[in-house]
Motif scaffolding. Structure first.
Motif: not given
Length: 153
Positions: A45-58, A79-91
């Motif tokens: 949801g944060a990714i979508v809103v950031c895109k609507l605002l003309g940006g991206y999750l930091v 706590h704040y979401w940032i744009g990092a994830h490991d959904a494709v490959k753990k770690g």
């Protein structure tokens, strides 16, 4: 106010730029603008809103940016979401928008994935990074260029 009511308000507020090249309500640091949300959303949801605002999750690129975020977030008890994830490959952490690997030198503390279902990364008010369930609702940080024309050109 509903989540979409908040989103509508945020999007409208983001359309008005101030003298430093950032929209009202956004903080300027180096060549970027940062929006520290007051509302809470899931990571996607944060990714979508950031895109609507003309940006991206930091996406944290260097120590200056990491320190700026920590200093700003340390004034909150959130706590704040940032744009990092490991959904494709753990770690293997990557940035959601650029798909670039997260540099080891910007990770403050390696996320722990304590419940084994945590794929998205948050930053806490102590500047520590941690895995969390992507469906958890947290505040978030959006980033965009200070000069919006850079995004168009």
């Amino acid at each position: 106010m509903s989540t979409w009511g908040i989103v509508s308000f945020v999007v409208l507020a983001a359309l008005t730029a101030n003298s430093n090249g950032c929209p009202d309500g956004w903080a300027n640091h180096q060549q970027s603008c940062y929006f520290f949300s007051q509302d809470k959303l899931s990571w996607t949801g944060a990714i979508v809103v950031c895109k609507l605002l003309g940006g991206y999750l930091v996406e944290v690129q260097n120590d200056l940016e990491k320190n700026f975020l920590h200093k700003t977030i340390s004034q909150q008890d959130e706590h704040y979401w940032i744009g990092a994830h490991d959904a494709v490959k753990k770690g293997s952490f990557v940035w959601a928008t650029s798909q670039e690997p997260v540099s080891d030198n910007v990770i403050v503390r390696s996320p722990d994935n304590s419940r084994n279902n945590e794929r998205c990364v948050e930053i806490d008010n102590n500047g520590k990074w941690n895995h969390n369930d992507c469906m958890a609702v947290l505040q978030y940080v959006c980033e965009r260029p200070a000069n919006i024309e850079e995004m168009v050109g």
